[in-house]
Design a protein around this motif. Sequence first.
Motif, short mmCIF file in Angstrom:
data_model
loop_
_atom_site.label_atom_id
_atom_site.label_comp_id
_atom_site.label_asym_id
_atom_site.label_seq_id
_atom_site.Cartn_x
_atom_site.Cartn_y
_atom_site.Cartn_z
N LEU A 160 0.81 -1.21 0.00
CA LEU A 160 0.00 0.00 0.00
C LEU A 160 0.85 1.27 0.00
O LEU A 160 0.37 2.34 -0.40
N MET A 161 2.10 1.17 0.43
CA MET A 161 2.96 2.37 0.47
C MET A 161 3.20 2.96 -0.91
O MET A 161 3.58 4.13 -1.04
N TRP A 162 2.94 2.18 -1.96
CA TRP A 162 3.17 2.65 -3.33
C TRP A 162 1.90 3.22 -3.96
O TRP A 162 1.85 3.44 -5.18
N ALA A 207 8.07 7.75 -0.30
CA ALA A 207 7.17 7.44 -1.40
C ALA A 207 5.76 7.93 -1.12
O ALA A 207 4.99 8.18 -2.06
N GLU A 208 5.43 8.08 0.15
CA GLU A 208 4.12 8.59 0.53
C GLU A 208 4.14 10.09 0.79
O GLU A 208 3.14 10.77 0.60
N GLU A 209 5.28 10.60 1.22
CA GLU A 209 5.40 12.02 1.52
C GLU A 209 5.73 12.84 0.28
O GLU A 209 5.31 14.01 0.17
N ALA A 210 6.51 12.28 -0.64
CA ALA A 210 6.96 13.02 -1.83
C ALA A 210 6.88 12.12 -3.06
O ALA A 210 7.89 11.82 -3.71
N PRO A 211 5.67 11.66 -3.41
CA PRO A 211 5.54 10.69 -4.51
C PRO A 211 6.02 11.21 -5.86
O PRO A 211 6.60 10.45 -6.64
N GLU A 212 5.79 12.48 -6.14
CA GLU A 212 6.25 13.02 -7.42
C GLU A 212 7.77 12.99 -7.51
O GLU A 212 8.34 12.66 -8.56
N GLU A 213 8.43 13.33 -6.41
CA GLU A 213 9.89 13.30 -6.37
C GLU A 213 10.41 11.88 -6.59
O GLU A 213 11.37 11.66 -7.37
N ILE A 214 9.80 10.91 -5.94
CA ILE A 214 10.26 9.53 -6.07
C ILE A 214 9.95 9.00 -7.46
O ILE A 214 10.79 8.33 -8.08
N ALA A 215 8.77 9.28 -7.99
CA ALA A 215 8.44 8.82 -9.34
C ALA A 215 9.39 9.44 -10.36
O ALA A 215 9.83 8.76 -11.31
N SER A 216 9.75 10.71 -10.17
CA SER A 216 10.69 11.36 -11.08
C SER A 216 12.06 10.69 -11.01
O SER A 216 12.71 10.49 -12.04
N ALA A 217 12.51 10.33 -9.80
CA ALA A 217 13.80 9.65 -9.65
C ALA A 217 13.78 8.30 -10.33
O ALA A 217 14.77 7.89 -10.95
N VAL A 218 12.66 7.60 -10.23
CA VAL A 218 12.55 6.28 -10.87
C VAL A 218 12.56 6.44 -12.39
O VAL A 218 13.25 5.68 -13.10
#
Length: 292
Positions: free
Chosen positions: A43-45, A275-286
């Motif tokens: 669920l964290m994703w 991933a829950e606090e800054a999803p856009e940042e993490i998705a961009s890094a991926v």
Amino acid sequence: MTPTIPGFDHVRLPGADGVELSALVGGHGSPVVLLHGFPQTRLMWRHVAPLLAAGHTVICPDLRGYGDSDKPAATGPGVYAKRAMAADVVSAAAALGHDRFALVGHDRGALVAFRAGLDHPGTVSHLGILDVVPTLDMWDVLRGVSAAVGYHLFLMAQPPGLPETLIGNSPDAFFGSFLDAWAGDPAALPGPVRAAYLRASAAAVPSIVADYRASAGIDVTHDRADLDAGTRLAMPVTVVQQDWGARLGYDAAGVWRAWAPDLDHRLTGAGHFMAEEAPEEIASAVRALLAR
């Protein structure tokens, strides 16, 4: 109702040694597997996965011993070794027709992803790591009073019996303390999500402890053997983490560079549950990782 990831389908997938993993799958395109951390589940994703699903097939399993996946008894040290958990992930992806995929892990899932990258270099095309250092290095950097931040690592490293009893007597207090202490933005873990994490963790105390106990034993043995043999991560690697190096007094990027020659090391201002606090940042890094 337990929160889920909208637009994703639930599947049961074969892992290793007869273990089955519960997973959510969505999107279309090249495959990306996302592995959760502690004390969480797939669920964290829930925010990152839909962002990536626009261009990728995204697979979010619960790790062996967590969430809705099987929780085999820890009859030996290898049952919850990261090597076994990595083999689960490779088997599950293969069952969906993917013999090569990108792999991103957070916390415990990052340690599984790290092991998968070392054990299955022809299978893991890209490796993303969120907020850990490798197990072998983790024990080296936790020194003196600064090691108090990782007290749970030492508790769950103890022989079977006492850790399970202590944690099992007050699971919500134990697991909830990490959700409170590690969240940079508590609003990122709303009530239903928090309740889902606590419910899943309380039902998995023996297997969670076994996972951590393996990291004080067999996982160290495996990491040491690879380090001594000169085995390194052959794929592009991106690490996103809090500035643990400054907090604990070590060179975090240097630790990772010793394992990953092709490294992009990034610091984030988000808390542990990034991933829950800054999803856009993490998705961009991926996405940047997948473009390498």
